[in-house]
Design a protein around this motif. Structure first.
Motif, PDB file in Angstrom:
ATOM      1  N   THR A 141       0.831  -1.207   0.000  1.00  0.00           N
ATOM      2  CA  THR A 141       0.000   0.000   0.000  1.00  0.00           C
ATOM      3  C   THR A 141       0.865   1.256   0.000  1.00  0.00           C
ATOM      4  OG1 THR A 141      -1.773  -1.162   1.157  1.00  0.00           O
ATOM      5  CG2 THR A 141      -1.801   1.233   1.243  1.00  0.00           C
TER       6      THR A 141
ATOM      7  N   TRP B 136      -8.445   6.643  -1.341  1.00  0.00           N
ATOM      8  CA  TRP B 136      -8.162   5.210  -1.182  1.00  0.00           C
ATOM      9  C   TRP B 136      -7.883   4.865   0.277  1.00  0.00           C
ATOM     10  CZ3 TRP B 136      -3.211   2.220  -2.626  1.00  0.00           C
ATOM     11  CH2 TRP B 136      -3.488   0.830  -2.673  1.00  0.00           C
TER      12      TRP B 136
ATOM     13  N   LEU C 200     -10.105   2.556   2.806  1.00  0.00           N
ATOM     14  CA  LEU C 200      -9.420   1.405   3.425  1.00  0.00           C
ATOM     15  C   LEU C 200      -9.538   1.448   4.940  1.00  0.00           C
ATOM     16  CD1 LEU C 200      -7.614  -1.085   3.140  1.00  0.00           C
ATOM     17  CD2 LEU C 200      -5.621   0.447   3.141  1.00  0.00           C
TER      18      LEU C 200
ATOM     19  N   TRP D 101      -5.114  -6.677   1.274  1.00  0.00           N
ATOM     20  CA  TRP D 101      -5.984  -6.323   2.395  1.00  0.00           C
ATOM     21  C   TRP D 101      -7.198  -7.250   2.466  1.00  0.00           C
ATOM     22  CZ3 TRP D 101      -4.461  -3.829   6.355  1.00  0.00           C
ATOM     23  CH2 TRP D 101      -3.484  -2.855   6.264  1.00  0.00           C
TER      24      TRP D 101
ATOM     25  N   ALA E  78      -2.367  -4.250  -3.668  1.00  0.00           N
ATOM     26  CA  ALA E  78      -2.553  -3.831  -2.277  1.00  0.00           C
ATOM     27  C   ALA E  78      -3.973  -4.128  -1.802  1.00  0.00           C
ATOM     28  CB  ALA E  78      -2.241  -2.351  -2.139  1.00  0.00           C
ATOM     29  N   LYS E  79      -4.980  -3.841  -2.647  1.00  0.00           N
ATOM     30  CA  LYS E  79      -6.360  -4.142  -2.267  1.00  0.00           C
ATOM     31  C   LYS E  79      -6.555  -5.650  -2.065  1.00  0.00           C
ATOM     32  CE  LYS E  79      -9.443  -1.952  -2.023  1.00  0.00           C
ATOM     33  NZ  LYS E  79     -10.082  -1.340  -0.828  1.00  0.00           N
TER      34      LYS E  79
END
Length: 291
Positions: free
Chosen positions: A13, A48, A52, A111, A107-108
């Protein structure tokens, strides 16, 4: 926070945010003042990060919002689109820029994996209990396998011993049967032999009653069977009993016990006491007493 999945997500991220901000400033800085490009880059990264953070808060509460998730993925797609567009417009190092353009989506995804990890994570006490249960199951299975192996060995040893003993008994019986067969064959040959029969008859003629002159008696082998011991002296010296005396003795001996004695027991006691009577007379007296 679970480090095995949180640390990679945080690292990707951070790299993605820095890369997106740098690409927006470099790409849009030529067409507009760089402070404006910086604001645009910070807006993409800020949106973003905000979505998050909201997703992480809902996950900590055990909740979920589809709208927030869609917004978060939208910001990730925008950041990825900016990186891809920049990579396609630059004249040099296009492949390198394309290679790093997937970092926002990565990164998404990390997570998302971290959220799944948290939903399935257990406390150390629960993990210890599970390990204890698994260890108990392994111990029980090992003990059961050892017991079964020991019982199998014991049964094999027992069967081997029984088989060996049975084979030994069979061999002894076979030898005994062969010996008995030979003995009976010898006796049968002696009985069937004419010379042996004449020799035995000539020896026993003086003491054999009822030998008719001119008729050769046939020699017969004795037959063995259950007998009752009788005193020879008592039989010779005992006086002959009348039927009344015999009935009186039979009744006295029979009723000497309660319940009354059976015929066999009475006959044994009668002869043991020294009395003499033929089997026919004794049985007739028994029938008279019982009647």
């Amino acid at each position: 926070m679970a480090r095995p999945t949180a640390l990679p997500a945080v690292a990707v991220t951070a790299v993605s945010l820095v890369l997106t901000l740098a690409v927006v400033v470099m790409w849009l800085g030529a067409a507009m003042p760089w402070p404006v490009a910086l604001v645009v880059g910070l807006g993409i990264d800020g949106g973003w990060l905000a979505t998050l953070a909201y997703e992480r808060r809902l996950a900590a509460q055990g909740d979920h919002s589809t709208a927030v998730t869609v917004v978060g993925w939208s910001f990730g797609l925008v950041a990825t689109g900016v990186l891809v567009a920049h990579a396609l417009t630059v004249e040099a190092d296009t492949g390198a820029w394309l290679a790093v353009s997937w970092l926002p989506l990565a990164a998404k995804a990390l997570w998302l994996v971290h959220g799944m990890w948290e939903r399935t994570a257990l406390t150390p006490s629960a993990l210890g209990a599970i390990r204890g249960i698994q260890q108990d199951a392994r111990d029980t299975a090992a003990v059961a396998r050892a017991r079964l192996r020991a019982e199998a060995v014991t049964e094999e040893t027992r069967l081997t011993a029984v088989t060996v003993a049975g084979a030994r008994v069979a061999r002894v019986q076979a030898r005994t049967a062969a010996t008995l067969a030979g003995a009976w064959s010898t006796l049968e040959d002696a009985r069937q032999g004419e010379g042996t029969g004449r020799a035995l008859t000539s020896v026993t003629t003086p003491v054999t009653p009822g030998v008719t002159p001119g008729v050769t008696p046939r020699w017969e082998l004795p037959v063995w069977g259950p007998v009752e011991p009788v005193s020879a002296l008592a039989l010779e010296s005992a006086p002959a009993l009348t039927d009344a005396q015999l009935d009186e003795l039979v009744e006295e001996i029979r009723d000497s016990r309660t319940p009354p004695l059976s015929y066999r027991e009475m006959a044994t006691r009668f002869r043991t006491a020294g009395h003499a009577a033929s089997e026919v007379r004794l049985r007739a007296a028994w029938k008279r007493v019982v009647a």
